[in-house]
Design an enzyme around this catalytic site. Structure first.
Site, short mmCIF file in Angstrom:
data_model
loop_
_atom_site.label_atom_id
_atom_site.label_comp_id
_atom_site.label_asym_id
_atom_site.label_seq_id
_atom_site.Cartn_x
_atom_site.Cartn_y
_atom_site.Cartn_z
N ASP A 158 0.94 -1.01 0.04
CA ASP A 158 0.08 0.13 0.15
C ASP A 158 0.93 1.36 -0.05
O ASP A 158 1.19 1.56 1.19
CB ASP A 158 -0.92 0.01 1.28
CG ASP A 158 -1.57 1.22 1.46
OD1 ASP A 158 -1.73 2.16 0.67
OD2 ASP A 158 -2.15 1.22 2.50
N GLU A 195 32.79 5.69 -0.44
CA GLU A 195 33.58 5.58 0.88
C GLU A 195 32.54 5.88 2.20
O GLU A 195 32.14 6.99 2.03
CB GLU A 195 34.74 6.45 0.88
CG GLU A 195 35.36 6.24 -0.37
CD GLU A 195 36.61 7.36 -0.42
OE1 GLU A 195 37.08 7.99 0.64
OE2 GLU A 195 37.28 7.69 -1.44
N GLU A 226 31.43 6.39 5.66
CA GLU A 226 31.82 6.77 7.08
C GLU A 226 30.51 6.76 7.95
O GLU A 226 29.26 6.98 7.85
CB GLU A 226 32.44 8.14 7.18
CG GLU A 226 33.69 8.20 6.37
CD GLU A 226 34.43 9.44 6.45
OE1 GLU A 226 35.38 9.53 6.00
OE2 GLU A 226 33.88 10.46 6.83
N GLU A 228 38.25 5.80 11.44
CA GLU A 228 38.50 7.33 10.92
C GLU A 228 39.14 8.01 11.82
O GLU A 228 39.23 7.79 13.14
CB GLU A 228 37.07 7.69 10.03
CG GLU A 228 37.14 7.76 8.81
CD GLU A 228 38.30 8.74 8.06
OE1 GLU A 228 38.59 9.80 8.88
OE2 GLU A 228 38.60 8.47 7.19
N GLU A 240 35.16 3.73 8.72
CA GLU A 240 34.88 3.81 7.38
C GLU A 240 35.28 2.35 6.48
O GLU A 240 35.98 1.53 6.86
CB GLU A 240 36.00 4.62 6.75
CG GLU A 240 35.89 4.85 5.21
CD GLU A 240 36.45 5.90 4.51
OE1 GLU A 240 36.77 7.05 5.26
OE2 GLU A 240 37.11 5.62 3.35
N HIS A 250 31.91 9.86 0.35
CA HIS A 250 32.70 10.11 -0.84
C HIS A 250 32.35 9.39 -2.10
O HIS A 250 32.24 8.26 -1.84
CB HIS A 250 34.10 10.21 -0.64
CG HIS A 250 34.85 11.26 0.59
ND1 HIS A 250 35.85 11.08 1.05
CD2 HIS A 250 34.09 12.14 1.14
CE1 HIS A 250 35.89 11.99 1.81
NE2 HIS A 250 34.83 12.54 2.22
N ARG A 278 42.22 17.85 0.15
CA ARG A 278 40.86 17.39 0.71
C ARG A 278 40.02 18.48 1.28
O ARG A 278 38.85 18.02 1.87
CB ARG A 278 41.20 16.61 1.93
CG ARG A 278 42.04 15.20 1.39
CD ARG A 278 42.21 14.27 2.58
NE ARG A 278 41.94 12.71 2.25
CZ ARG A 278 42.93 12.03 1.44
NH1 ARG A 278 44.02 12.60 1.13
NH2 ARG A 278 42.62 10.77 1.22
N GLU A 329 36.46 12.33 -7.59
CA GLU A 329 35.81 11.97 -6.35
C GLU A 329 34.91 13.23 -5.73
O GLU A 329 35.54 14.12 -5.28
CB GLU A 329 37.07 11.64 -5.28
CG GLU A 329 36.52 11.55 -3.73
CD GLU A 329 37.67 11.32 -2.88
OE1 GLU A 329 38.78 10.91 -3.20
OE2 GLU A 329 37.18 11.67 -1.57
N ARG A 376 33.04 15.07 -2.51
CA ARG A 376 33.35 14.79 -1.32
C ARG A 376 32.12 15.31 -0.60
O ARG A 376 32.07 15.37 0.76
CB ARG A 376 34.61 15.49 -0.98
CG ARG A 376 35.96 14.58 -1.61
CD ARG A 376 37.22 15.67 -1.14
NE ARG A 376 37.51 15.62 0.30
CZ ARG A 376 38.05 14.65 1.09
NH1 ARG A 376 38.35 13.53 0.35
NH2 ARG A 376 38.17 14.61 2.19
N1 GLU Z 1 35.21 12.72 7.50
C1 GLU Z 1 35.29 13.50 6.34
C2 GLU Z 1 34.04 14.12 5.84
O1 GLU Z 1 33.37 14.48 6.69
C3 GLU Z 1 36.23 12.85 5.58
C4 GLU Z 1 37.43 12.23 5.77
C5 GLU Z 1 38.35 11.83 4.57
O2 GLU Z 1 38.84 12.48 3.84
O3 GLU Z 1 38.07 10.48 4.42
O4 GLU Z 1 33.99 13.91 4.65
MG MG Z 2 37.26 8.84 5.28
#
Ligand code: GLU
Ligand code: MG
Length: 442
Positions: free
Chosen positions: A53, A131, A133, A188, A195, A244, A315, A332, A334
């Site tokens: 439903d 990836e 976390e 992590e 992760e 990511h 990063r 990638e 992020r």
């Molecule tokens: N924990 C980080 C985030 O909030 C990423 C860390 C990493 O580069 O794996 O995206």
């Molecule tokens: Mg990470």
């Protein structure tokens, strides 16, 4: 795809003494749902006769069109390793169909399939490696979740510092048993944070795998007396939970993002795809970062992005190009967090990237420096804009983004409306921070 046929499933159910089959699907907000049928019903289940439903599921079908049917994807058949091994439980991931035999517009799996079809017509296969976390927290005497952890480990630490090590190991083993390839797993940066990285695969299987991963993490944590959370930023002052997304386009087994002679060894296609992602990152932010709390992760200093920029290794940027080239060349993204609905995120990212390709966009120059350290004047000088700073701003950006709205289809409007409501609910809360700050000062 194409591993199992109908006869294989019937045989597996029989040989493995499967007693229940869970017919699973995901709602538009990324919640996993299921209905269990007994093994005697497997024929009906495989014929797509199991009904639900739809009107009882949040923001799903309307009451007057509520009967829907579950069409299982045979290749997703897997036995749940954490359920009893006597009288086993299997699952099948399903598509949701309308009574007239058409795919349901509010089914995120259908939304992703539609976008993948568009890519396929252009000769592209969209590959994704996520990836993932998450935090493992303790529960209190009544079994309720807390934000406490006795784990004092950090990035890549191991036991005895890492108290979640055995849960993480159990998750990785369970996933492998269910046919989900795990590439790596580690502790992590934050205490209690973990992760697990899944091997790249086609985007539909990757989204299915993420749903399987989330269920495995929640279930196995609970079995070990812990609480697993994908909340984007559960602890102020510590890193949040990112998801990511590593993306590439393939044709005939060849990675089309790689070009030996290209700048940074990236193809023109990769650069246009990156430009498309940057152009729509604000527009799909309400999908990649779907809850109020998501925006507390997107702040400087925790390796989560805040600015619309790309870089080779940095990063702090929204998009990074990890080192491997050749078959492993990938982009990638992020910004996504683990609270997202992966089907919608992959659909929106693909639509955004393909829009960059269709419009032959050129990305801005890659940024080498630490974006967190740049002043607003420096950012403005380079023309670097910000991601939305709240769910409210993200919903507005989404509604203004034709490409993202079209990728989602008719349910985009309902999604945006529900997210706006979530924001309105939050906006009227009086927090402890406000009381501490203003009660005596005002
Ligand atoms: N924990 C980080 C985030 O909030 C990423 C860390 C990493 O580069 O794996 O995206
Ligand atoms: Mg990470």
């Amino acid at each position: 795809m194409g591993t199992y046929n109908r006869a294989d499933i019937l045989r597996l159910v029989e040989d493995e003494n499967v007693q229940f089959i869970r017919m699973q699907f995901t709602d538009i907000f990324g919640q996993l749902k299921n209905v269990a049928v007994t093994a005697s019903q497997i024929g009906r289940a495989l014929d797509g006769e199991i009904m639900l439903d739809g009107s009882s599921i949040q923001d799903s079908a309307r009451v007057e069109e509520s009967d829907q049917y579950l069409h299982p994807e045979l290749d997703t058949f897997a036995i749940l390793p954490w359920r009893p091994q006597y009288g086993k439980v299997a699952r099948l991931i399903c598509d949701v169909y309308n009574p007239d035999g058409t795919p349901f517009d509010g089914d995120p799996r259908n939304i992703l399939k539609r976008t993948l079809k568009r890519a396929e017509n252009l000769g592209y296969r969209f590959h994704v490696g996520p990836e993932l976390e998450f935090f493992l927290f303790q529960t209190d005497e009544e079994g309720r979740p807390t934000v406490k952890t006795s784990d004092e480990a950090g990035y890549f630490d191991l036991g005895p510092l890492d108290h979640g090590e055995s849960t993480r190991r159990e998750v990785a083993l369970a996933l492998e048993k269910m046919g989900v390839a795990v590439e790596a797993s580690h502790h992590e940066a934050a205490a209690g944070q973990h992760e697990i990285d899944l091997k790249y695969t086609d985007a539909l299987a990757a989204a299915d795998n993420i749903m399987t991963f989330k269920l495995a993490v929640k279930t196995l944590a609970q079995k070990n007396g812990l609480h697993a959370t994908f909340m984007p930023k559960p602890i102020q002052g510590a890193a949040g939970n990112g998801m990511h997304v590593n993306m590439s386009l393939f044709r005939d087994g060849r990675n089309l993002f790689y070009d030996e002679g290209g700048e940074q060894k990236l193809s023109l296609l990769a650069r246009q795809f990156i430009a498309g992602l940057l152009d729509h990152a604000r527009g799909f932010c309400a999908l990649t970062n779907p809850v109020v709390n998501s925006y507390k992760r997107l702040v400087p200093g925790y390796e989560a992005p805040c600015y619309l920029a790309w870089s080779e290794a940095n990063r702090s940027a929204l998009i990074r190009i990890p080192d491997p080239r050749g078959r492993g060349t990938r982009v990638e993204l992020r910004s996504p967090d683990t609270a997202c609905n992966p089907y919608l995120v992959f659909a929106a990212c693909l639509a955004a990237g393909l829009d960059g390709v269709a419009r032959e966009l050129t990305p801005p120059p890659a940024v080498a420096g630490n974006l967190y350290a740049m002043t607003s004047a420096e950012l403005a000088e380079r023309g670097i804009r910000c991601l939305p700073v709240s769910l409210d701003a993200a919903v507005q950006a989404m509604e203004a983004d034709r490409v993202v709205m079209e990728a989602l289809g008719p349910y985009a409007v309902r999604y945006a409306a529900r997210k706006r409501q979530e924001w309105e609910e939050y906006r009227t809360q009086i927090s402890q921070w406000e009381l501490d700050k203003y009660l005596t000062n005002c």
